[in-house]
Design a protein around this motif. Structure first.
Motif, PDB file in Angstrom:
ATOM      1  N   GLN A   1      -3.543   6.813   5.548  1.00  0.00           N
ATOM      2  CA  GLN A   1      -4.728   6.143   6.250  1.00  0.00           C
ATOM      3  C   GLN A   1      -5.545   5.844   6.110  1.00  0.00           C
ATOM      4  OE1 GLN A   1      -4.844   4.175  10.193  1.00  0.00           O
ATOM      5  NE2 GLN A   1      -4.591   2.296   9.478  1.00  0.00           N
TER       6      GLN A   1
ATOM      7  N   LEU B   1       1.690  -0.061  12.861  1.00  0.00           N
ATOM      8  CA  LEU B   1       0.801  -0.307  11.715  1.00  0.00           C
ATOM      9  C   LEU B   1       2.206  -1.040  11.101  1.00  0.00           C
ATOM     10  CD1 LEU B   1      -1.413   0.717  10.459  1.00  0.00           C
ATOM     11  CD2 LEU B   1      -0.736   2.952   9.902  1.00  0.00           C
ATOM     12  N   ARG B   2       3.453  -0.793  10.988  1.00  0.00           N
ATOM     13  CA  ARG B   2       4.028  -1.701  10.276  1.00  0.00           C
ATOM     14  C   ARG B   2       4.660  -2.917  10.328  1.00  0.00           C
ATOM     15  NH1 ARG B   2       9.192   1.166   7.730  1.00  0.00           N
ATOM     16  NH2 ARG B   2       7.995   3.324   7.810  1.00  0.00           N
TER      17      ARG B   2
ATOM     18  N   LYS C   1      -0.075  -3.939  -2.754  1.00  0.00           N
ATOM     19  CA  LYS C   1       1.100  -3.984  -1.810  1.00  0.00           C
ATOM     20  C   LYS C   1       2.045  -2.947  -0.886  1.00  0.00           C
ATOM     21  CE  LYS C   1       5.613  -6.308  -0.930  1.00  0.00           C
ATOM     22  NZ  LYS C   1       6.731  -6.889  -1.932  1.00  0.00           N
ATOM     23  N   SER C   2       1.679  -1.617  -2.264  1.00  0.00           N
ATOM     24  CA  SER C   2       2.653  -0.928  -2.286  1.00  0.00           C
ATOM     25  C   SER C   2       1.498   0.132  -1.502  1.00  0.00           C
ATOM     26  CB  SER C   2       2.776   0.478  -3.531  1.00  0.00           C
ATOM     27  OG  SER C   2       3.416  -0.799  -4.634  1.00  0.00           O
TER      28      SER C   2
ATOM     29  N   CYS D   1       1.195   3.722   5.959  1.00  0.00           N
ATOM     30  CA  CYS D   1       2.281   4.642   7.168  1.00  0.00           C
ATOM     31  C   CYS D   1       2.443   5.397   6.778  1.00  0.00           C
ATOM     32  CB  CYS D   1       3.501   3.272   7.480  1.00  0.00           C
ATOM     33  SG  CYS D   1       2.691   1.971   8.055  1.00  0.00           S
ATOM     34  N   VAL D   2       2.972   6.035   5.965  1.00  0.00           N
ATOM     35  CA  VAL D   2       3.220   7.941   5.203  1.00  0.00           C
ATOM     36  C   VAL D   2       2.557   8.450   6.816  1.00  0.00           C
ATOM     37  CG1 VAL D   2       2.883   9.747   3.700  1.00  0.00           C
ATOM     38  CG2 VAL D   2       3.289   6.836   2.934  1.00  0.00           C
TER      39      VAL D   2
ATOM     40  N   CYS E   1      -1.034  -1.023   1.299  1.00  0.00           N
ATOM     41  CA  CYS E   1      -0.641  -0.776   2.412  1.00  0.00           C
ATOM     42  C   CYS E   1       0.796  -0.328   2.941  1.00  0.00           C
ATOM     43  CB  CYS E   1      -0.742  -3.115   2.102  1.00  0.00           C
ATOM     44  SG  CYS E   1      -2.340  -3.385   1.900  1.00  0.00           S
ATOM     45  N   ARG E   2       1.700  -0.795   2.378  1.00  0.00           N
ATOM     46  CA  ARG E   2       2.536  -0.190   3.112  1.00  0.00           C
ATOM     47  C   ARG E   2       3.015   1.883   2.913  1.00  0.00           C
ATOM     48  NH1 ARG E   2       6.388  -1.731  -0.511  1.00  0.00           N
ATOM     49  NH2 ARG E   2       6.892   0.195  -1.605  1.00  0.00           N
ATOM     50  N   PHE E   3       2.426   2.461   2.540  1.00  0.00           N
ATOM     51  CA  PHE E   3       1.955   3.905   2.340  1.00  0.00           C
ATOM     52  C   PHE E   3       0.925   4.333   3.472  1.00  0.00           C
ATOM     53  CE2 PHE E   3       5.190   3.725  -0.489  1.00  0.00           C
ATOM     54  CZ  PHE E   3       4.976   3.856  -1.968  1.00  0.00           C
TER      55      PHE E   3
ATOM     56  N   VAL F   1       8.434   4.026   2.695  1.00  0.00           N
ATOM     57  CA  VAL F   1       7.602   5.548   3.647  1.00  0.00           C
ATOM     58  C   VAL F   1       8.059   6.793   3.401  1.00  0.00           C
ATOM     59  CG1 VAL F   1       6.840   5.748   5.319  1.00  0.00           C
ATOM     60  CG2 VAL F   1       6.310   3.109   4.557  1.00  0.00           C
TER      61      VAL F   1
ATOM     62  N   TYR G   1       2.211   9.924  12.761  1.00  0.00           N
ATOM     63  CA  TYR G   1       2.085   9.466  13.380  1.00  0.00           C
ATOM     64  C   TYR G   1       2.739   9.235  15.264  1.00  0.00           C
ATOM     65  CZ  TYR G   1      -0.618   6.969  10.480  1.00  0.00           C
ATOM     66  OH  TYR G   1      -1.469   6.034   9.014  1.00  0.00           O
TER      67      TYR G   1
ATOM     68  N   LYS H   1      -3.914  -9.610   2.327  1.00  0.00           N
ATOM     69  CA  LYS H   1      -3.584 -10.721   3.567  1.00  0.00           C
ATOM     70  C   LYS H   1      -4.538 -10.950   4.487  1.00  0.00           C
ATOM     71  CE  LYS H   1       1.860 -11.572   2.287  1.00  0.00           C
ATOM     72  NZ  LYS H   1       0.753 -12.380   0.483  1.00  0.00           N
TER      73      LYS H   1
ATOM     74  N   LYS I   1      -1.441   9.846   8.706  1.00  0.00           N
ATOM     75  CA  LYS I   1      -2.981   9.633   9.222  1.00  0.00           C
ATOM     76  C   LYS I   1      -3.698   9.924   7.788  1.00  0.00           C
ATOM     77  CE  LYS I   1      -2.044   9.461  14.203  1.00  0.00           C
ATOM     78  NZ  LYS I   1      -2.650  10.875  15.143  1.00  0.00           N
TER      79      LYS I   1
ATOM     80  N   ARG J   1       1.682  -4.726  12.306  1.00  0.00           N
ATOM     81  CA  ARG J   1       0.437  -5.133  11.384  1.00  0.00           C
ATOM     82  C   ARG J   1       0.661  -5.735   9.774  1.00  0.00           C
ATOM     83  NH1 ARG J   1      -4.273  -2.180  11.781  1.00  0.00           N
ATOM     84  NH2 ARG J   1      -4.352  -0.846  13.540  1.00  0.00           N
ATOM     85  N   ASN J   2       1.286  -4.751   8.741  1.00  0.00           N
ATOM     86  CA  ASN J   2       1.177  -5.074   7.339  1.00  0.00           C
ATOM     87  C   ASN J   2       2.949  -5.287   7.236  1.00  0.00           C
ATOM     88  OD1 ASN J   2      -1.495  -4.112   6.468  1.00  0.00           O
ATOM     89  ND2 ASN J   2      -0.333  -2.298   7.588  1.00  0.00           N
TER      90      ASN J   2
ATOM     91  N   TRP K   1       4.814  -7.570   5.951  1.00  0.00           N
ATOM     92  CA  TRP K   1       4.732  -8.204   4.824  1.00  0.00           C
ATOM     93  C   TRP K   1       4.704  -7.233   2.830  1.00  0.00           C
ATOM     94  CZ3 TRP K   1       0.773  -7.295   1.589  1.00  0.00           C
ATOM     95  CH2 TRP K   1      -0.222  -6.588   1.265  1.00  0.00           C
ATOM     96  N   ALA K   2       4.168  -6.391   3.782  1.00  0.00           N
ATOM     97  CA  ALA K   2       4.299  -4.907   2.653  1.00  0.00           C
ATOM     98  C   ALA K   2       5.761  -4.415   2.102  1.00  0.00           C
ATOM     99  CB  ALA K   2       2.678  -3.873   2.785  1.00  0.00           C
ATOM    100  N   PHE K   3       6.563  -4.312   3.668  1.00  0.00           N
ATOM    101  CA  PHE K   3       7.623  -3.925   3.599  1.00  0.00           C
ATOM    102  C   PHE K   3       8.694  -4.857   2.715  1.00  0.00           C
ATOM    103  CE2 PHE K   3       6.637   0.034   5.660  1.00  0.00           C
ATOM    104  CZ  PHE K   3       6.130  -0.528   6.486  1.00  0.00           C
ATOM    105  N   GLU K   4       8.416  -6.160   2.693  1.00  0.00           N
ATOM    106  CA  GLU K   4       9.653  -6.715   1.856  1.00  0.00           C
ATOM    107  C   GLU K   4       9.963  -6.337   0.523  1.00  0.00           C
ATOM    108  OE1 GLU K   4       8.095 -10.987   2.373  1.00  0.00           O
ATOM    109  OE2 GLU K   4       7.445 -10.954   4.574  1.00  0.00           O
TER     110      GLU K   4
ATOM    111  N   GLU L   1       2.360   3.924  17.244  1.00  0.00           N
ATOM    112  CA  GLU L   1       1.341   3.984  16.081  1.00  0.00           C
ATOM    113  C   GLU L   1       2.184   3.925  15.019  1.00  0.00           C
ATOM    114  OE1 GLU L   1      -0.251   7.611  15.855  1.00  0.00           O
ATOM    115  OE2 GLU L   1      -2.393   7.297  17.427  1.00  0.00           O
ATOM    116  N   GLU L   2       3.059   3.953  14.989  1.00  0.00           N
ATOM    117  CA  GLU L   2       3.732   3.593  13.565  1.00  0.00           C
ATOM    118  C   GLU L   2       4.102   2.755  13.980  1.00  0.00           C
ATOM    119  OE1 GLU L   2       6.121   6.038  11.766  1.00  0.00           O
ATOM    120  OE2 GLU L   2       7.013   5.600   9.923  1.00  0.00           O
TER     121      GLU L   2
END
Lengths: 375, 164
Positions: free
Chosen positions: A32, B148-149, A19-20, A26-27, A22-24, B127, B140, A128, A29, B151-152, B154-157, B144-145
């Protein structure tokens, strides 16, 4: 203060939960790209093999019951208690189909599920991500044909040689078809299937092959001795695994335990109070007949299926439909009771490890990664 | 200071700020860099080993870590508890400095322990926190950001609010 070098950053990232990660993505390119890269995905998986603590955090039980339109899971952290609360897997798209969900197999964080008689999906619950497996050629599943034929026998596994995930479908005990995730297609692997099946148990993946127990010979009159049949992905064909010399021939199945193939016997109740104790065999060196070792557990059982080892070397077992945690050093065991699953019949239990393996990568992501690979 | 055997060999290490430390051979050999140094210079046993990328503060901390941890005979639980204590007291900057030193000195066990500690610290962070921690710039575009956010999402919950 200078920044941490890339190889240290990668080491840190590989220790993070899915999960972390997938979030990161976004840090930036680069991150990713790194996180999605097959080499990093492989490295992330390898840590669950080499580090017991990390494995414990990422491994879960997956529970399935026929007639349910969903799957349930239990975290390994919860196993320290005797009462486990099962939670439903977030499977929106699948639940909306309102059909029976069956777990075909689990490997490297991917689950292969069948929904109803005609649909199959590959699913990574941690990310997911869901992918529908295309149906086999319509001719094969002509309604008349499938009505009188035997149920399909499936197996899900991993092909090391191609870093590809595959599904085997044995149709009508006559043809063997194989689906490859990378090519997203089915192809016929064999037209000859000299065995007969006793049930529609799913294949067990190990060492680049999927394993079932079949009867030798197709003639139902002759007594069929049981044999372990494996579909080897690299070779693209069926082969047999030698059995232990002294094992009893009794409703046998195969399993995997601690990375080794097991030969399991299953007794039937004779109606008396005394339950005969059966043993199970573990093939400590894959393919070597002499390496079959009998394992004795001091718990009486009719049917035993080993699930996995925990980080403290306790063994998680399914015994006669119940979940049991066995301590081999002390010879003690405790039963784990599962709550939270309604209307259930007999539960099927498997384990799964969270990973970054994406079933949809080859649909739209790979092209981007390949082009930026040139940086 | 270990005086239990007469034969305990000492190795001298010289840090970036020119300070010299006398260290038991057993501890010094845990440092892959030192070990390689002696393999390449077998005659140099009396000279100080130069460690130009490590500060004296850092080296002192690392030496103390090995001294207090005890030998590899200590129980797994004890070692785990000691590691947790060691890390808990230190802020992000000092952990990063220790990681750089452990990486340079090639101390695998310590590096594994420290990288796991960082992973545990950042796994529920935002992040933005992570960008600051690693000194990474966001390249980004806003669109773009945002894509991406979403799309993911659920990962930010359940992410910790930033406290730095």
């Amino acid at each position: 203060m200078e920044n941490l070098p890339p190889d240290v950053i990668i080491e840190i990232l590989s220790r993070l939960p899915v999960k972390s990660l997938c979030r990161f993505k976004c840090v930036c390119k680069l991150w990713q790209f790194l996180i999605s890269h097959p080499k990093f995905v492989r490295r992330h998986i390898n840590l669950t093999i080499t580090d017991k603590e990390i494995e414990h955090q990422r491994r879960k039980l997956i529970l399935n019951s026929c007639s349910l339109s969903s799957l349930y899971y239990v975290e390994y952290e919860a196993l320290s208690s005797n009462h486990l609360m099962a939670r439903e897997l977030d499977l929106e798209l699948i639940k909306s189909l309102h059909d029976e969900v069956k777990l075909v197999g689990s490997f490297n964080g991917l689950l292969c599920v069948s929904v109803g008689p005609e649909r199959m999906f590959l699913f990574n619950p941690a990310m997911k991500e869901l992918k529908k497996i295309p149906n086999l050629d319509g001719n094969i599943f002509h309604p008349w044909f499938s009505h009188i034929s035997r149920p399909c026998i499936y197996g899900f596994g991993y092909d090391h040689s191609l870093d590809d995930y595959k599904v085997v479908n044995i149709v009508n005990e006559a043809f063997v078809y194989v689906y490859s995730l990378k090519t997203d297609t089915w192809r016929k692997a064999a037209q000859n299937f000299p065995y007969k099946s006793f049930n529609s148990d799913h294949g067990i993946p190990l060492n680049g092959a999927v394993h079932w127990v079949f009867g030798r010979g197709k003639n139902s009159v002759e007594s069929s001795s049981r044999v372990i049949v494996a579909f080897d992905f690299a070779e693209g064909k069926l082969r047999e695994v030698p059995l232990p010399s002294d094992a009893a021939d009794s409703f046998n199945t195969v399993g995997v335990f601690g990375g080794c193939l097991c030969w399991l016997t299953c007794g039937t109740s004779t109606g008396t109070t005394a339950v005969k104790q059966y043993d199970f065999w573990v093939m400590s060196e894959y393919g070597i007949k002499e390496s079959w070792t009998k394992v004795v557990i001091n718990i009486p059982f009719l049917c035993l299926r080993p699930l996995s080892f925990l980080k403290n070397d306790e063994a998680l077992l399914e015994i006669d439909g119940k979940l049991v945690l066995y301590n081999p050093k002390e010879g003690t065991h405790r039963e784990l009771v599962i709550h939270g699953i309604h209307g259930r019949k007999k539960l099927e239990i498997q384990t799964y490890v969270e990973s970054l393996v994406s079933p949809t990568l080859w649909d739209w992501g790979l092209k981007e990664i390949c082009s930026s690979d040139e940086n | 200071m270990s005086t239990d055997t007469v034969k305990t060999k000492k190795i001298i290490l010289r840090t970036a700020d020119k300070e010299e430390f006398e260290v038991d051979e057993a501890i010094a050999m845990e440092f892959g860099t030192v070990k390689s140094f002696f393999e390449e210079n077998p005659d140099a046993s009396e000279e100080p080993v130069p460690l130009p990328n490590v500060s004296s503060q850092c080296l002192l901390t690392i030496i103390e870590y090995f001294k207090s941890r005890g030998g590899s005979s200590s129980a797994e639980d004890e070692a785990k508890a000691y590691n947790e204590e060691f890390v808990k007291a230190r802020d992000n900057e000092s952990i990063k400095e220790l990681i750089l030193a452990a990486n340079y000195l090639n101390i695998k066990d310590m590096l594994d322990m420290l990288t796991q500690a960082v992973a545990d610290r950042i796994k529920n962070k935002s992040v933005e926190y992570v960008r600051r921690f690693f000194g990474v710039e966001n390249d980004y575009s806003p669109e773009e950001e945002a894509e991406l956010r979403s799309r993911n999402e659920w990962a930010f919950e359940g992410v910790d609010p930033d406290d730095d």
